[in-house]
Design an enzyme around this catalytic site. Structure first.
Site, PDB file in Angstrom:
ATOM      1  N   GLU A   1     -10.881  -9.311   3.627  1.00  0.00           N
ATOM      2  CA  GLU A   1      -9.646  -8.801   4.408  1.00  0.00           C
ATOM      3  C   GLU A   1      -9.928  -8.553   5.859  1.00  0.00           C
ATOM      4  OE1 GLU A   1      -6.922  -6.050   2.154  1.00  0.00           O
ATOM      5  OE2 GLU A   1      -6.379  -5.277   4.186  1.00  0.00           O
TER       6      GLU A   1
ATOM      7  N   GLY B   1       1.343  -1.287   4.096  1.00  0.00           N
ATOM      8  CA  GLY B   1       1.646   0.186   3.781  1.00  0.00           C
ATOM      9  C   GLY B   1       2.533   0.884   4.874  1.00  0.00           C
TER      10      GLY B   1
ATOM     11  N   ARG C   1       4.442  18.720   0.554  1.00  0.00           N
ATOM     12  CA  ARG C   1       4.922  19.875  -0.118  1.00  0.00           C
ATOM     13  C   ARG C   1       4.009  20.313  -1.382  1.00  0.00           C
ATOM     14  NH1 ARG C   1      10.383  21.368   0.967  1.00  0.00           N
ATOM     15  NH2 ARG C   1      10.302  21.385   3.158  1.00  0.00           N
TER      16      ARG C   1
ATOM     17  N   ASP D   1      -0.043   4.519  -0.175  1.00  0.00           N
ATOM     18  CA  ASP D   1      -0.805   5.699   0.177  1.00  0.00           C
ATOM     19  C   ASP D   1       0.292   6.897   0.792  1.00  0.00           C
ATOM     20  OD1 ASP D   1      -3.050   4.341  -0.834  1.00  0.00           O
ATOM     21  OD2 ASP D   1      -4.048   4.497   1.308  1.00  0.00           O
ATOM     22  N   HIS D   2       1.011   6.384   1.710  1.00  0.00           N
ATOM     23  CA  HIS D   2       1.827   7.104   2.653  1.00  0.00           C
ATOM     24  C   HIS D   2       3.039   7.821   1.800  1.00  0.00           C
ATOM     25  CE1 HIS D   2      -0.916   7.097   5.621  1.00  0.00           C
ATOM     26  NE2 HIS D   2      -0.932   5.887   5.719  1.00  0.00           N
TER      27      HIS D   2
ATOM     28  N   ARG E   1      -9.427   8.213  -1.046  1.00  0.00           N
ATOM     29  CA  ARG E   1     -10.259   8.618   0.087  1.00  0.00           C
ATOM     30  C   ARG E   1     -11.334   9.554  -0.688  1.00  0.00           C
ATOM     31  NH1 ARG E   1      -9.026   6.865   5.469  1.00  0.00           N
ATOM     32  NH2 ARG E   1     -10.234   8.362   5.909  1.00  0.00           N
TER      33      ARG E   1
ATOM     34  N   ARG F   1      -6.674  12.833   0.664  1.00  0.00           N
ATOM     35  CA  ARG F   1      -5.897  13.031   1.519  1.00  0.00           C
ATOM     36  C   ARG F   1      -4.350  12.844   1.008  1.00  0.00           C
ATOM     37  NH1 ARG F   1      -7.053  10.068   7.320  1.00  0.00           N
ATOM     38  NH2 ARG F   1      -9.185  11.305   7.034  1.00  0.00           N
ATOM     39  N   HIS F   2      -4.476  11.655   0.422  1.00  0.00           N
ATOM     40  CA  HIS F   2      -2.902  11.003  -0.050  1.00  0.00           C
ATOM     41  C   HIS F   2      -3.456  10.842  -1.462  1.00  0.00           C
ATOM     42  CE1 HIS F   2      -5.037   7.500   1.487  1.00  0.00           C
ATOM     43  NE2 HIS F   2      -4.545   7.690   2.790  1.00  0.00           N
TER      44      HIS F   2
ATOM     45  N   ASN G   1       0.749  -1.207  -0.138  1.00  0.00           N
ATOM     46  CA  ASN G   1      -0.049  -0.005   0.064  1.00  0.00           C
ATOM     47  C   ASN G   1       0.767   1.445  -0.078  1.00  0.00           C
ATOM     48  OD1 ASN G   1      -1.205   2.355   0.936  1.00  0.00           O
ATOM     49  ND2 ASN G   1      -3.200   1.157   1.769  1.00  0.00           N
TER      50      ASN G   1
ATOM     51  N   HIS H   1      -3.771  -4.374   7.868  1.00  0.00           N
ATOM     52  CA  HIS H   1      -3.631  -3.203   8.859  1.00  0.00           C
ATOM     53  C   HIS H   1      -2.792  -3.484  10.140  1.00  0.00           C
ATOM     54  CE1 HIS H   1      -5.067   0.500  10.626  1.00  0.00           C
ATOM     55  NE2 HIS H   1      -5.665   0.797   9.417  1.00  0.00           N
ATOM     56  N   GLY H   2      -1.864  -2.416  10.221  1.00  0.00           N
ATOM     57  CA  GLY H   2      -0.933  -2.420  11.318  1.00  0.00           C
ATOM     58  C   GLY H   2       0.055  -3.842  11.298  1.00  0.00           C
TER      59      GLY H   2
ATOM     60  N   THR I   1      -6.937   6.868  10.152  1.00  0.00           N
ATOM     61  CA  THR I   1      -6.720   5.832   9.179  1.00  0.00           C
ATOM     62  C   THR I   1      -8.009   4.910   9.333  1.00  0.00           C
ATOM     63  OG1 THR I   1      -5.422   3.788   8.402  1.00  0.00           O
ATOM     64  CG2 THR I   1      -5.409   4.353  11.051  1.00  0.00           C
ATOM     65  N   THR I   2      -8.217   3.789   8.280  1.00  0.00           N
ATOM     66  CA  THR I   2      -9.469   3.131   8.735  1.00  0.00           C
ATOM     67  C   THR I   2      -9.426   2.395   9.845  1.00  0.00           C
ATOM     68  OG1 THR I   2      -8.980   2.439   6.238  1.00  0.00           O
ATOM     69  CG2 THR I   2     -10.941   1.387   7.338  1.00  0.00           C
TER      70      THR I   2
ATOM     71  N   GLU J   1      -8.766   0.341  -2.684  1.00  0.00           N
ATOM     72  CA  GLU J   1      -9.612   0.619  -1.578  1.00  0.00           C
ATOM     73  C   GLU J   1     -10.468   1.740  -1.726  1.00  0.00           C
ATOM     74  OE1 GLU J   1      -7.338   1.072   1.926  1.00  0.00           O
ATOM     75  OE2 GLU J   1      -6.175  -0.998   1.634  1.00  0.00           O
TER      76      GLU J   1
ATOM     77  N   HIS K   1      -5.486   3.581  -1.654  1.00  0.00           N
ATOM     78  CA  HIS K   1      -7.054   3.891  -1.095  1.00  0.00           C
ATOM     79  C   HIS K   1      -7.150   5.300  -1.737  1.00  0.00           C
ATOM     80  CE1 HIS K   1      -9.638   4.373   2.833  1.00  0.00           C
ATOM     81  NE2 HIS K   1     -10.286   4.780   1.944  1.00  0.00           N
TER      82      HIS K   1
HETATM   83  N1  PXP Z   1      -5.955  -2.846   4.142  1.00  0.00           N
HETATM   84  C1  PXP Z   1      -6.699  -1.721   4.630  1.00  0.00           C
HETATM   85  C2  PXP Z   1      -8.250  -2.221   4.141  1.00  0.00           C
HETATM   86  C3  PXP Z   1      -6.459  -0.430   4.813  1.00  0.00           C
HETATM   87  O1  PXP Z   1      -7.429   0.549   5.200  1.00  0.00           O
HETATM   88  C4  PXP Z   1      -5.187  -0.264   5.287  1.00  0.00           C
HETATM   89  C5  PXP Z   1      -4.709   1.119   5.621  1.00  0.00           C
HETATM   90  O2  PXP Z   1      -4.905   2.072   4.595  1.00  0.00           O
HETATM   91  C6  PXP Z   1      -4.364  -1.200   5.031  1.00  0.00           C
HETATM   92  C7  PXP Z   1      -4.480  -2.527   4.707  1.00  0.00           C
HETATM   93  C8  PXP Z   1      -2.882  -1.016   5.459  1.00  0.00           C
HETATM   94  O3  PXP Z   1      -2.694  -0.773   6.573  1.00  0.00           O
HETATM   95  P1  PXP Z   1      -1.213  -0.174   7.333  1.00  0.00           P
HETATM   96  O4  PXP Z   1      -0.958   0.969   6.436  1.00  0.00           O
HETATM   97  O5  PXP Z   1      -1.451  -0.025   8.679  1.00  0.00           O
HETATM   98  O6  PXP Z   1      -0.362  -1.409   6.931  1.00  0.00           O
END
Ligand code: PXP
Length: 252
Positions: A157, A224, A24, A15-16, A51, A55-56, A13, A202-203, A109-110, A79, A49
């Site tokens: 998921e 991510g 910037r 996104d970040h 959103r 935001r990203h 992922n 997630h996490g 975050t979600t 996502e 994702h």
């Molecule tokens: N899966 C889903 C559905 C998410 O919303 C996220 C966070 O955007 C992730 C996976 C990835 O989570 P993390 O960034 O904590 O690894």
């Protein structure tokens, strides 16, 4: 007969990467370069994702990535919240996968899994008609799993956030960690019994990814924030390679 190690797909992922770029408002770091680097390092898929508040990931990021990945065999997993706007974007871009998530504007975050109800059927039918595979991001909760099976989606998921938090705060093997862990194991059993793909995300970090990779039937993880954080120290490619190793060690 020699057993082969299952290959758990690693969806990266990004996104970040966009979060840092947007800080910037210019083009660096390039998301397209991050996609290429992730693929070189062994990502099996790219997750983004889009959103509602952008935001990203921006619309152009998703369009460019969809076009870039269409030339490779690498799936894009979009996502998205279940809104008219997002369903329209998905059915136009036709990513191979979507992951339906709940979204609240004020959240960092979600935060929790989707409320799975029959109200999702119309969106699922439109996505499926566009040949898009669907996973639902849900808590490891029996009622949500049952509804997901009834909706006929391709996968769920499982939200690993509560388990990862317990693992980090109380330690592997602690009562809270074990409680959350058993919910995930039960979710995997439900998926196996109902022919539902079992994904997780997630996490996750290296140790939690290694542990969850040991659950039979796990097909995919999406990771991510930790990988982008590790990239500060080791580079994105090396972080992805380390994560690949952790998954393969755990799946043995
Ligand atoms: N899966 C889903 C559905 C998410 O919303 C996220 C966070 O955007 C992730 C996976 C990835 O989570 P993390 O960034 O904590 O690894």
């Amino acid at each position: 007969m020699a057993m082969t190690t299952p290959h758990i797909r690693l969806g990266v992922n990004l996104d970040h990467v966009a979060t840092i770029r947007n800080a910037r408002g210019e083009g660096h770091p390039s998301l397209a370069d991050a996609v290429d680097l992730a693929l070189e390092a062994g990502a099996d898929g790219i997750t983004m994702h889009l959103r509602e508040d952008r935001r990203h990931i921006l619309d152009a990021d998703l369009e460019e990535t969809a076009a870039r990945l269409a030339d490779t065999n690498t799936p894009l997993n979009m996502e998205m919240a279940v809104t008219e706007e997002m369903v329209a974007i998905a059915t136009r871009l036709r990513p191979p996968w979507t992951c339906l998530v709940p979204e609240r504007r004020a959240e960092l975050t979600t935060e929790q899994g989707l409320q799975v109800t029959t109200a999702l059927s119309a969106a699922c039918a439109r996505l499926a008609a566009a040949d898009i595979k669907i996973s639902l991001f849900i808590d490891a909760d029996p009622a949500a799993l049952e509804m997901a099976s009834q909706l006929g989606v391709n996968a769920v998921e499982i939200h690993t956030g509560p388990w990862c938090r317990a693992f980090a705060a109380d330690g592997d093997g602690s009562p809270r960690e074990q409680d959350e862990w058993h919910k995930i194991v039960a979710a995997a059993e439900h998926c196996a019994a109902h022919d539902l793909g079992f994904h997780a995300g997630h996490g996750l970090h290296y140790d939690t990814a290694r542990k969850i990779a040991g659950i039979k039937g796990l097909a995919e993880v999406n990771i991510g924030h930790f990988l982008v954080g590790e990239a500060i120290f080791y580079g994105l490619g090396e972080a992805i390679r380390r994560m690949r190793t952790a998954l393969d060690e755990g799946a043995r």
